[in-house]
Design a protein around this motif. Structure first.
Motif, PDB file in Angstrom:
ATOM      1  N   ILE A 189      10.711 -24.087   2.820  1.00  0.00           N
ATOM      2  CA  ILE A 189      10.172 -22.580   3.657  1.00  0.00           C
ATOM      3  C   ILE A 189      10.685 -21.423   2.256  1.00  0.00           C
ATOM      4  CG2 ILE A 189      11.450 -21.252   5.214  1.00  0.00           C
ATOM      5  CD1 ILE A 189       9.887 -23.605   6.115  1.00  0.00           C
ATOM      6  N   GLN A 190      11.837 -21.183   1.351  1.00  0.00           N
ATOM      7  CA  GLN A 190      12.066 -20.651   0.557  1.00  0.00           C
ATOM      8  C   GLN A 190      11.101 -19.756  -0.188  1.00  0.00           C
ATOM      9  OE1 GLN A 190      14.619 -20.694  -2.382  1.00  0.00           O
ATOM     10  NE2 GLN A 190      15.545 -18.997  -2.595  1.00  0.00           N
ATOM     11  N   ASP A 191       9.809 -21.074  -0.806  1.00  0.00           N
ATOM     12  CA  ASP A 191       8.297 -20.210  -0.352  1.00  0.00           C
ATOM     13  C   ASP A 191       7.394 -19.736   0.159  1.00  0.00           C
ATOM     14  OD1 ASP A 191       8.794 -21.641  -3.659  1.00  0.00           O
ATOM     15  OD2 ASP A 191       8.234 -23.103  -3.895  1.00  0.00           O
ATOM     16  N   LEU A 192       7.651 -20.628   1.151  1.00  0.00           N
ATOM     17  CA  LEU A 192       6.635 -19.868   2.126  1.00  0.00           C
ATOM     18  C   LEU A 192       7.233 -17.890   2.547  1.00  0.00           C
ATOM     19  CD1 LEU A 192       6.672 -22.600   4.616  1.00  0.00           C
ATOM     20  CD2 LEU A 192       4.725 -21.826   3.486  1.00  0.00           C
ATOM     21  N   GLU A 193       8.549 -18.031   2.431  1.00  0.00           N
ATOM     22  CA  GLU A 193       9.424 -16.638   2.592  1.00  0.00           C
ATOM     23  C   GLU A 193       8.807 -15.907   1.042  1.00  0.00           C
ATOM     24  OE1 GLU A 193      12.731 -17.336   2.840  1.00  0.00           O
ATOM     25  OE2 GLU A 193      12.714 -17.516   4.817  1.00  0.00           O
ATOM     26  N   LYS A 194       8.436 -16.398   0.341  1.00  0.00           N
ATOM     27  CA  LYS A 194       8.170 -15.723  -1.514  1.00  0.00           C
ATOM     28  C   LYS A 194       6.760 -15.325  -1.308  1.00  0.00           C
ATOM     29  CE  LYS A 194      11.512 -18.131  -4.580  1.00  0.00           C
ATOM     30  NZ  LYS A 194      11.704 -18.692  -6.203  1.00  0.00           N
ATOM     31  N   ALA A 195       5.602 -16.934  -0.907  1.00  0.00           N
ATOM     32  CA  ALA A 195       4.568 -16.490  -0.697  1.00  0.00           C
ATOM     33  C   ALA A 195       3.837 -14.901   0.329  1.00  0.00           C
ATOM     34  CB  ALA A 195       3.284 -17.434  -0.051  1.00  0.00           C
ATOM     35  N   ILE A 196       5.125 -15.155   1.021  1.00  0.00           N
ATOM     36  CA  ILE A 196       4.492 -13.826   2.035  1.00  0.00           C
ATOM     37  C   ILE A 196       4.729 -12.327   1.745  1.00  0.00           C
ATOM     38  CG2 ILE A 196       5.668 -12.696   4.052  1.00  0.00           C
ATOM     39  CD1 ILE A 196       6.004 -15.685   5.257  1.00  0.00           C
ATOM     40  N   HIS A 197       6.062 -12.217   0.683  1.00  0.00           N
ATOM     41  CA  HIS A 197       6.461 -11.498  -0.468  1.00  0.00           C
ATOM     42  C   HIS A 197       5.956 -10.720  -1.174  1.00  0.00           C
ATOM     43  CE1 HIS A 197      10.078  -9.494  -2.498  1.00  0.00           C
ATOM     44  NE2 HIS A 197       9.672  -8.276  -1.679  1.00  0.00           N
ATOM     45  N   PHE A 198       5.212 -11.568  -1.384  1.00  0.00           N
ATOM     46  CA  PHE A 198       3.527 -11.446  -2.879  1.00  0.00           C
ATOM     47  C   PHE A 198       2.692 -10.929  -1.911  1.00  0.00           C
ATOM     48  CE2 PHE A 198       6.586 -13.498  -5.623  1.00  0.00           C
ATOM     49  CZ  PHE A 198       5.676 -13.087  -7.244  1.00  0.00           C
ATOM     50  N   ILE A 199       2.594 -11.311  -0.659  1.00  0.00           N
ATOM     51  CA  ILE A 199       1.328 -10.919   0.394  1.00  0.00           C
ATOM     52  C   ILE A 199       0.999  -9.092   0.573  1.00  0.00           C
ATOM     53  CG2 ILE A 199      -0.128 -11.705   2.430  1.00  0.00           C
ATOM     54  CD1 ILE A 199       0.107 -14.569   1.581  1.00  0.00           C
ATOM     55  N   GLU A 200       3.218  -9.328   1.041  1.00  0.00           N
ATOM     56  CA  GLU A 200       3.204  -7.696   2.051  1.00  0.00           C
ATOM     57  C   GLU A 200       3.262  -6.543   1.062  1.00  0.00           C
ATOM     58  OE1 GLU A 200       6.315  -8.801   4.800  1.00  0.00           O
ATOM     59  OE2 GLU A 200       7.254  -9.322   2.842  1.00  0.00           O
ATOM     60  N   LYS A 201       3.066  -7.349  -1.067  1.00  0.00           N
ATOM     61  CA  LYS A 201       3.420  -6.279  -2.002  1.00  0.00           C
ATOM     62  C   LYS A 201       1.873  -6.165  -2.701  1.00  0.00           C
ATOM     63  CE  LYS A 201       4.868  -3.325  -4.959  1.00  0.00           C
ATOM     64  NZ  LYS A 201       5.724  -2.458  -4.505  1.00  0.00           N
ATOM     65  N   LEU A 202       1.005  -6.638  -2.075  1.00  0.00           N
ATOM     66  CA  LEU A 202      -0.970  -6.938  -2.029  1.00  0.00           C
ATOM     67  C   LEU A 202      -0.861  -5.924  -1.453  1.00  0.00           C
ATOM     68  CD1 LEU A 202      -3.377  -7.978  -3.552  1.00  0.00           C
ATOM     69  CD2 LEU A 202      -3.605  -9.771  -2.338  1.00  0.00           C
ATOM     70  N   ILE A 203      -0.217  -6.562   0.037  1.00  0.00           N
ATOM     71  CA  ILE A 203      -1.281  -5.280   1.427  1.00  0.00           C
ATOM     72  C   ILE A 203      -0.236  -3.925   1.134  1.00  0.00           C
ATOM     73  CG2 ILE A 203      -0.656  -4.830   3.752  1.00  0.00           C
ATOM     74  CD1 ILE A 203      -0.585  -7.816   4.054  1.00  0.00           C
ATOM     75  N   GLU A 204       0.635  -3.725   0.031  1.00  0.00           N
ATOM     76  CA  GLU A 204       1.171  -2.126  -0.044  1.00  0.00           C
ATOM     77  C   GLU A 204       0.656  -1.443  -1.354  1.00  0.00           C
ATOM     78  OE1 GLU A 204       5.206  -1.108  -1.923  1.00  0.00           O
ATOM     79  OE2 GLU A 204       5.302  -2.436  -0.399  1.00  0.00           O
ATOM     80  N   THR A 205      -0.052  -2.394  -2.257  1.00  0.00           N
ATOM     81  CA  THR A 205      -1.146  -1.826  -3.578  1.00  0.00           C
ATOM     82  C   THR A 205      -2.388  -1.355  -2.410  1.00  0.00           C
ATOM     83  OG1 THR A 205      -1.692  -3.876  -4.338  1.00  0.00           O
ATOM     84  CG2 THR A 205       1.030  -2.868  -5.044  1.00  0.00           C
ATOM     85  N   LYS A 206      -2.645  -2.074  -2.172  1.00  0.00           N
ATOM     86  CA  LYS A 206      -4.048  -1.897  -1.281  1.00  0.00           C
ATOM     87  C   LYS A 206      -4.678  -0.796  -0.612  1.00  0.00           C
ATOM     88  CE  LYS A 206      -5.718  -4.660  -4.878  1.00  0.00           C
ATOM     89  NZ  LYS A 206      -6.381  -4.359  -5.457  1.00  0.00           N
ATOM     90  N   SER A 207      -2.589  -0.724   0.273  1.00  0.00           N
ATOM     91  CA  SER A 207      -3.175   0.308   1.555  1.00  0.00           C
ATOM     92  C   SER A 207      -3.373   1.155   1.040  1.00  0.00           C
ATOM     93  CB  SER A 207      -1.895   0.473   2.457  1.00  0.00           C
ATOM     94  OG  SER A 207      -2.450  -1.603   3.264  1.00  0.00           O
ATOM     95  N   PRO A 208      -4.115   2.448   1.991  1.00  0.00           N
ATOM     96  CA  PRO A 208      -4.709   4.288   1.382  1.00  0.00           C
ATOM     97  C   PRO A 208      -3.227   3.995   1.720  1.00  0.00           C
ATOM     98  CG  PRO A 208      -6.015   3.256   3.534  1.00  0.00           C
ATOM     99  CD  PRO A 208      -5.252   1.623   3.147  1.00  0.00           C
ATOM    100  N   LYS A 209      -3.003   5.101   0.465  1.00  0.00           N
ATOM    101  CA  LYS A 209      -1.902   6.466   0.739  1.00  0.00           C
ATOM    102  C   LYS A 209      -1.753   7.478   1.426  1.00  0.00           C
ATOM    103  CE  LYS A 209       0.148   3.672  -2.820  1.00  0.00           C
ATOM    104  NZ  LYS A 209      -0.203   2.388  -2.623  1.00  0.00           N
TER     105      LYS A 209
END
Length: 81
Positions: free
Chosen positions: A50-70
């Motif tokens: 489960i920790q690896d799934l949480e890490k995957a989510i964390h990277f996806i959240e950061k990707l969304i953060e970097t791609k979202s309009p500021k």
């Protein structure tokens, strides 16, 4: 001379995969955040659980953060318009 896919440091959780995550990432020209999410999604059942799934989510959240309009902080908030 062997290539990097012939050896793995820290376990064998990618050995039986149809494609190594880094080969998939390279073939599809994916970035850092996508690549790490794929890595964790690929290995979660064989290594980190489960920790690896949480890490995957964390990277996806950061990707969304970097791609979202500021939000332009120089513009005042407009309500009701």
């Amino acid at each position: 001379m062997s290539n990097a896919n012939d050896r793995q440091h820290g376990g064998d959780h990618y050995k039986d995969r149809g494609i190594q995550p880094w080969d998939y990432v390279a073939a599809n020209n994916l970035g850092f955040f996508e690549g790490n999410a794929i890595k964790y999604l690929t290995r979660w059942e064989d290594k980190g659980g489960i920790q690896d799934l949480e890490k995957a989510i964390h990277f996806i959240e950061k990707l969304i953060e970097t791609k979202s309009p500021k939000k332009d902080e120089t513009q005042p908030e407009r309500f009701g318009i």
